[in-house]
Design a protein around this motif. Structure first.
Motif, PDB file in Angstrom:
ATOM      1  N   LEU A   1      57.874  31.519  32.604  1.00 38.77           N
ATOM      2  CA  LEU A   1      57.598  32.475  31.581  1.00 38.77           C
ATOM      3  C   LEU A   1      55.612  32.820  31.508  1.00 38.77           C
ATOM      4  CD1 LEU A   1      60.134  31.374  29.216  1.00 38.77           C
ATOM      5  CD2 LEU A   1      60.390  33.281  30.649  1.00 38.77           C
ATOM      6  N   GLU A   2      55.556  31.562  32.315  1.00 41.82           N
ATOM      7  CA  GLU A   2      53.929  31.777  32.239  1.00 41.82           C
ATOM      8  C   GLU A   2      53.224  32.776  33.009  1.00 41.82           C
ATOM      9  OE1 GLU A   2      51.898  29.808  30.317  1.00 41.82           O
ATOM     10  OE2 GLU A   2      53.786  28.569  29.306  1.00 41.82           O
ATOM     11  N   HIS A   3      53.959  33.218  33.480  1.00 37.05           N
ATOM     12  CA  HIS A   3      53.220  34.897  35.162  1.00 37.05           C
ATOM     13  C   HIS A   3      52.965  35.293  33.993  1.00 37.05           C
ATOM     14  CE1 HIS A   3      55.599  32.216  38.126  1.00 37.05           C
ATOM     15  NE2 HIS A   3      54.949  31.705  38.238  1.00 37.05           N
ATOM     16  N   GLU A   4      51.884  36.055  34.195  1.00 39.80           N
ATOM     17  CA  GLU A   4      50.668  36.815  33.906  1.00 39.80           C
ATOM     18  C   GLU A   4      49.946  37.761  34.928  1.00 39.80           C
ATOM     19  OE1 GLU A   4      51.566  39.016  31.131  1.00 39.80           O
ATOM     20  OE2 GLU A   4      52.682  37.699  30.209  1.00 39.80           O
ATOM     21  N   GLU A   5      49.979  38.665  35.096  1.00 37.00           N
ATOM     22  CA  GLU A   5      49.144  38.805  36.139  1.00 37.00           C
ATOM     23  C   GLU A   5      47.404  38.967  35.630  1.00 37.00           C
ATOM     24  OE1 GLU A   5      49.005  40.246  39.118  1.00 37.00           O
ATOM     25  OE2 GLU A   5      51.416  40.008  38.728  1.00 37.00           O
ATOM     26  N   VAL A   6      46.826  38.428  36.727  1.00 40.95           N
ATOM     27  CA  VAL A   6      44.909  37.962  36.508  1.00 40.95           C
ATOM     28  C   VAL A   6      44.177  38.829  37.395  1.00 40.95           C
ATOM     29  CG1 VAL A   6      43.246  36.089  36.333  1.00 40.95           C
ATOM     30  CG2 VAL A   6      45.495  36.173  35.949  1.00 40.95           C
ATOM     31  N   ASP A   7      43.564  40.019  36.395  1.00 41.29           N
ATOM     32  CA  ASP A   7      42.650  41.008  36.921  1.00 41.29           C
ATOM     33  C   ASP A   7      41.632  39.474  37.834  1.00 41.29           C
ATOM     34  OD1 ASP A   7      40.589  43.365  37.380  1.00 41.29           O
ATOM     35  OD2 ASP A   7      40.214  43.112  35.567  1.00 41.29           O
ATOM     36  N   PRO A   8      41.866  40.758  38.768  1.00 42.15           N
ATOM     37  CA  PRO A   8      41.495  40.246  40.825  1.00 42.15           C
ATOM     38  C   PRO A   8      39.686  40.689  40.142  1.00 42.15           C
ATOM     39  CG  PRO A   8      42.754  42.478  41.080  1.00 42.15           C
ATOM     40  CD  PRO A   8      43.132  41.562  39.857  1.00 42.15           C
ATOM     41  N   ALA A   9      39.114  41.177  39.311  1.00 49.08           N
ATOM     42  CA  ALA A   9      38.293  42.422  39.003  1.00 49.08           C
ATOM     43  C   ALA A   9      37.192  41.021  38.046  1.00 49.08           C
ATOM     44  CB  ALA A   9      37.939  43.372  38.615  1.00 49.08           C
ATOM     45  N   ASP A  10      37.886  40.106  37.464  1.00 47.94           N
ATOM     46  CA  ASP A  10      37.702  39.441  36.655  1.00 47.94           C
ATOM     47  C   ASP A  10      36.569  38.421  36.867  1.00 47.94           C
ATOM     48  OD1 ASP A  10      36.097  37.927  34.618  1.00 47.94           O
ATOM     49  OD2 ASP A  10      38.087  38.366  33.429  1.00 47.94           O
ATOM     50  N   ASP A  11      34.847  38.452  36.699  1.00 45.35           N
ATOM     51  CA  ASP A  11      34.436  37.891  37.771  1.00 45.35           C
ATOM     52  C   ASP A  11      33.413  36.756  37.237  1.00 45.35           C
ATOM     53  OD1 ASP A  11      31.920  38.541  36.272  1.00 45.35           O
ATOM     54  OD2 ASP A  11      31.141  39.732  36.878  1.00 45.35           O
ATOM     55  N   ARG A  12      34.121  36.090  35.790  1.00 44.68           N
ATOM     56  CA  ARG A  12      34.827  35.246  35.144  1.00 44.68           C
ATOM     57  C   ARG A  12      35.814  34.084  35.473  1.00 44.68           C
ATOM     58  NH1 ARG A  12      31.892  36.166  29.451  1.00 44.68           N
ATOM     59  NH2 ARG A  12      32.503  34.208  29.330  1.00 44.68           N
ATOM     60  N   VAL A  13      36.533  34.806  36.431  1.00 37.75           N
ATOM     61  CA  VAL A  13      37.771  33.865  36.754  1.00 37.75           C
ATOM     62  C   VAL A  13      37.449  33.062  37.993  1.00 37.75           C
ATOM     63  CG1 VAL A  13      40.224  33.615  36.931  1.00 37.75           C
ATOM     64  CG2 VAL A  13      39.096  35.191  34.803  1.00 37.75           C
ATOM     65  N   LEU A  14      37.211  31.939  38.071  1.00 39.31           N
ATOM     66  CA  LEU A  14      37.015  31.528  39.433  1.00 39.31           C
ATOM     67  C   LEU A  14      38.803  31.547  40.045  1.00 39.31           C
ATOM     68  CD1 LEU A  14      35.117  30.611  42.005  1.00 39.31           C
ATOM     69  CD2 LEU A  14      34.892  28.090  40.392  1.00 39.31           C
ATOM     70  N   HIS A  15      39.084  31.881  41.403  1.00 38.56           N
ATOM     71  CA  HIS A  15      39.792  31.333  41.827  1.00 38.56           C
ATOM     72  C   HIS A  15      39.898  30.135  43.208  1.00 38.56           C
ATOM     73  CE1 HIS A  15      42.308  35.043  40.446  1.00 38.56           C
ATOM     74  NE2 HIS A  15      41.223  35.604  40.154  1.00 38.56           N
ATOM     75  N   LEU A  16      40.187  28.816  42.538  1.00 38.44           N
ATOM     76  CA  LEU A  16      40.682  28.087  43.845  1.00 38.44           C
ATOM     77  C   LEU A  16      42.492  28.209  44.261  1.00 38.44           C
ATOM     78  CD1 LEU A  16      38.680  25.586  42.239  1.00 38.44           C
ATOM     79  CD2 LEU A  16      38.009  27.247  43.814  1.00 38.44           C
ATOM     80  N   THR A  17      42.610  27.280  45.122  1.00 33.10           N
ATOM     81  CA  THR A  17      43.607  27.054  46.137  1.00 33.10           C
ATOM     82  C   THR A  17      44.208  25.276  45.484  1.00 33.10           C
ATOM     83  OG1 THR A  17      42.298  26.397  47.810  1.00 33.10           O
ATOM     84  CG2 THR A  17      43.469  28.671  47.709  1.00 33.10           C
ATOM     85  N   ARG A  18      42.669  24.385  45.070  1.00 32.68           N
ATOM     86  CA  ARG A  18      43.493  23.162  44.950  1.00 32.68           C
ATOM     87  C   ARG A  18      42.322  22.653  44.112  1.00 32.68           C
ATOM     88  NH1 ARG A  18      40.821  20.620  48.774  1.00 32.68           N
ATOM     89  NH2 ARG A  18      41.911  19.148  48.974  1.00 32.68           N
TER      90      ARG A  18
END
Length: 230
Positions: free
Chosen positions: A205-222
Motif C-alpha cells: 500500500l506504500e507503492h507509487e511511481e516516482v518520476d524518473p525525470a525528477d532531478d531533485r530525487v536521488l535514487h540509491l540502492t543501499r
C-alpha cells in the motif's frame, strides 16, 4: 562529491530498521490458517489488502490496527463474529509483531554516526505514537536526531509544518525513505528534496511511481551510499 551541510529527515520503518517483513510473516501464517475452501491465497490477500487500506485510512497504522484488520478479514470470510478460540489464535499469530526486537538495516548505525557529524538530522515516522516511540528507543538511534516527529499520516502539509516549525530551508532539506507514497512524493510536493532507498519488503500500500525525470530525487540502492553524497 558530498554536499555541504544539509538537513536530512529520515523515515524509520523499513528505512532504518526492518518492519514490514515481520508483518508479512504474520500474514503468511494467517493465510495458511484461514485455509478458505473456495478462495486461493491471492484472492485472500486481496481481501486483506482492501481491509487494511480502509482501516489504515480510518484508524491509522501499527500492530493494533493490523490486528483489527485480521479480525475483520476473518469475520468477513466466515460471515460471523470470531469465536474466542479464533481471537486467541490471531493474538498468537501476531505475538511476533508485539514483542519483536528492532532489527537495524545493515550499515544504518555506522552511517548515521558519520552523517550526524556533518549535517542536521531529524526523524519523521508515522504510526501509533507509543509503538513508534518504543521502536525508536529500542533502536538506540534517537540521540542522532535534533527532532523526532511521530505523525498519523505523511502528506505534503505534514512536511510543510515540519519546515515551518524548525525554520528549514526546503532547498537544503532532504526526506530519506523507502516509500514513494509517504516519503518521496509528499516531500517533493512540499518543495523538499528526497532520497529514495527502496526496500524489497515495502508494504504494497506504500507503492507509487516516482518520476524518473525528477532531478531533485536521488535514487540509491543501499543506506550507506548516503555517505557518498552527504
Amino acid at each position: 562529491m558530498r554536499l555541504t551541510e544539509q538537513i536530512l529527515i529520515f523515515d524509520a520503518d523499513d528505512t532504518l530498521w526492518e518492519n514490514n517483513v515481520v508483518f508479512e510473516r504474520v500474514i503468511d501464517e494467517f493465510l495458511d490458517w484461514l485455509a478458505h475452501p473456495t478462495l486461493d491465497r491471492d484472492a485472500l490477500r486481496r481481501i486483506l489488502d482492501d481491509i487494511e487500506r480502509a482501516n489504515s485510512a480510518a484508524h491509522g497504522y501499527g500492530s493494533k490496527v493490523f490486528l483489527r484488520s485480521l479480525h475483520d478479514c476473518l469475520e468477513r470470510l466466515r460471515q460471523r463474529p470470531a469465536t474466542e478460540d479464533e481471537r486467541r489464535e490471531i493474538l498468537r499469530l501476531a505475538d511476533a509483531l508485539i514483542h519483536h526486537q528492532v532489527e537495524l538495516i545493515p550499515g544504518v548505525a555506522e552511517t548515521l554516526d558519520e552523517l550526524a557529524g556533518r549535517h542536521e538530522l531529524f526523524l519523521l515516522t508515522k504510526g501509533d505514537h507509543d509503538e513508534q516511540r518504543r521502536k525508536i528507543e529500542a533502536s538506540g538511534l534517537d540521540h542522532h536526531f535534533r527532532g523526532v516527529h511521530i505523525v498519523r499520516e505523511k502528506h505534503a502539509g505534514c512536511y510543510l509544518q515540519l519546515v515551518e516549525e524548525h525554520g528549514m530551508a526546503p532547498d537544503r532539506a532532504w526526506m530519506i525513505g523507502n516509500s514513494p507514497k509517504s516519503d518521496i512524493l509528499p516531500a517533493r510536493q512540499a518543495g523538499l528534496n528526497a532520497v529514495f532507498i527502496p526496500n524489497d519488503n515495502t508494504w504494497a500500500l506504500e507503492h507509487e511511481e516516482v518520476d524518473p525525470a525528477d532531478d531533485r530525487v536521488l535514487h540509491l540502492t543501499r543506506f550507506p551510499d548516503l555517505l557518498s553524497h552527504f
